[in-house]
Design a protein around this motif. Structure first.
Motif: not given
Length: 399
Positions: A212-219
């Motif tokens: 989730p950290l990866f996804i919210v950082t990207m998106a």
């Protein structure tokens, strides 16, 4: 030149002051000690300054790097169960590696950025929602701390919006200093120092926190960052930008930092006409902002000590005021497409619930539930669409 340097100075101060409390609170929520949280804040601030200087200088563009603000909010939400900080650091490293891979493999980057916007925005909104409730709670539980902060924020939001959050921070600091009776800061926490953290890689923590950290950082950060730069006419090279920020994130993780990414709000300052009429010179404003971050980083220990002596809900309340605009933008984006509103609301509700299932936090389950609802409703629509298309073929040429 003065305009360029002063704009960078303002961007650096505003960028740090608006959300450093959220970063510290997030790191402490996933098990960091005061020293580890101070180390994380120090390494993030210094590295985002150095990377900002390097990218702006290399590409002669006003590229600005920041820590992941929605990622820090996620840390607070994900900490519903007990997380050992070493395992959290392992998740940070996995997130950083995935960002690097997105930079090296453009197809993966496109895949992540093609996550349905209603789902990604709704997950981010759910994460931010619990943070944005904190000012209300603080005003009720600690009115002598919460009310001055909220009132100051409201006043400045009307007369000087850019300084609303820093002003609220100053009001909170004054209130804390007055009510704490001049509690001294421990000298060991004020002196800036890096604390190495040996990571462990727990699959459950990686799934509930790292992904989730990866996804919210990207998106939630990198995609808006690229968009802001394009708005002002700057085509940031995606591969190098993601690779460098991902590598810097990995380096920061070993000292407690969670994630770095392209900035959006501070980039809008350094990339706009506010910095300089000549767009070819605006990169100097980003260099100035980067240098400001490096200098401010030396005060990370003092900033962390301040956060430590304040009631936790007041600390989160300051962060809640800082991300209010991001919450509004996320909700608007999540609900923009009428056909996906049910899926978006389902995602939002799960993300904001704070549930933990088999040790995995609500952010991950929000993505799963949102995807299932979207696929199911989309499948149902596809099943019923052929008959409608026969009746209205001339008015529905699109899919």
């Amino acid at each position: 030149m003065f305009q360029l340097l002063s704009t960078g100075l303002i961007a650096g101060i505003a960028g740090f002051a608006s959300s450093f409390t959220l970063v510290v609170a997030g790191l402490q929520a996933v098990g960091a000690s005061d020293a580890q949280a101070a180390s994380g804040l120090l390494i993030l601030t210094v590295l985002m300054g150095l990377v900002t200087i390097g990218l702006a200088w290399r590409y002669r563009m006003p590229i600005t790097v920041a820590w992941s603000t929605p990622g820090a909010a996620l840390l607070i939400v994900a900490a519903q169960g007990d997380i050992e900080f070493r395992a959290a650091v392992g998740a940070f490293i996995v997130c950083a590696v995935l960002i690097v891979v997105c930079g090296l493999v453009p197809a993966l980057g496109r895949l992540i950025t093609n996550i349905p916007q209603p789902i990604a925005s709704a997950m981010l909104a759910g994460i931010l929602f619990t943070i944005c409730l904190a000012p209300i709670t603080a005003a009720v539980e600690y009115p002598w701390l919460g009310l001055p902060m909220v009132v100051t924020w409201l006043i400045l939001l009307k007369v000087a919006p850019r300084w609303a959050v820093p002003g609220a921070l100053v009001a909170a600091v004054v209130a804390i200093a007055v009510t704490s009776g001049g509690t001294p800061f421990p000298g060991s926490t004020i002196v800036p120092q890096l604390t190495f953290v040996m990571p462990t890689f727990d699959p459950i923590v990686i799934v509930s926190l790292g992904i989730p950290l990866f996804i919210v950082t990207m998106a939630g950060q990198n995609v808006p960052g690229f968009t802001v730069m394009r708005t002002y006419g700057f085509a940031v090279p995606a591969g190098p930008a993601l690779t460098v920020t991902g590598a810097a994130s990995a380096a920061s993780a070993f000292f407690g930092g969670h994630a770095l990414n392209l900035a959006a709000i501070t980039a809008a300052l350094t990339a706009s006409e506010e910095a300089h009429d000549d767009s070819s010179k605006r990169w100097i404003a980003s260099v100035s902002a980067g240098a400001t971050y490096v200098v401010i980083g030396l005060g990370a220990g003092l900033a962390t000590a301040l956060v430590t002596i304040a009631p936790p809900v007041v600390v989160v309340a300051i962060a809640g005021l800082a991300v209010m605009g991001a919450l509004i933008a996320s909700v608007r984006s999540a609900l923009e497409a009428p056909e996906h509103r049910i899926a978006a609301i389902a995602t939002f509700l799960v993300a904001s619930s704070g549930i933990t299932v088999i040790g995995i936090g609500s952010a991950f389950w929000a993505l799963i539930v949102g995807a299932i609802v979207m696929v199911w409703l989309g499948w149902r629509t596809q099943r019923s669409r052929p008959n409608r298309r026969i009746d209205a073929a001339t008015t529905l040429p699109e899919k």
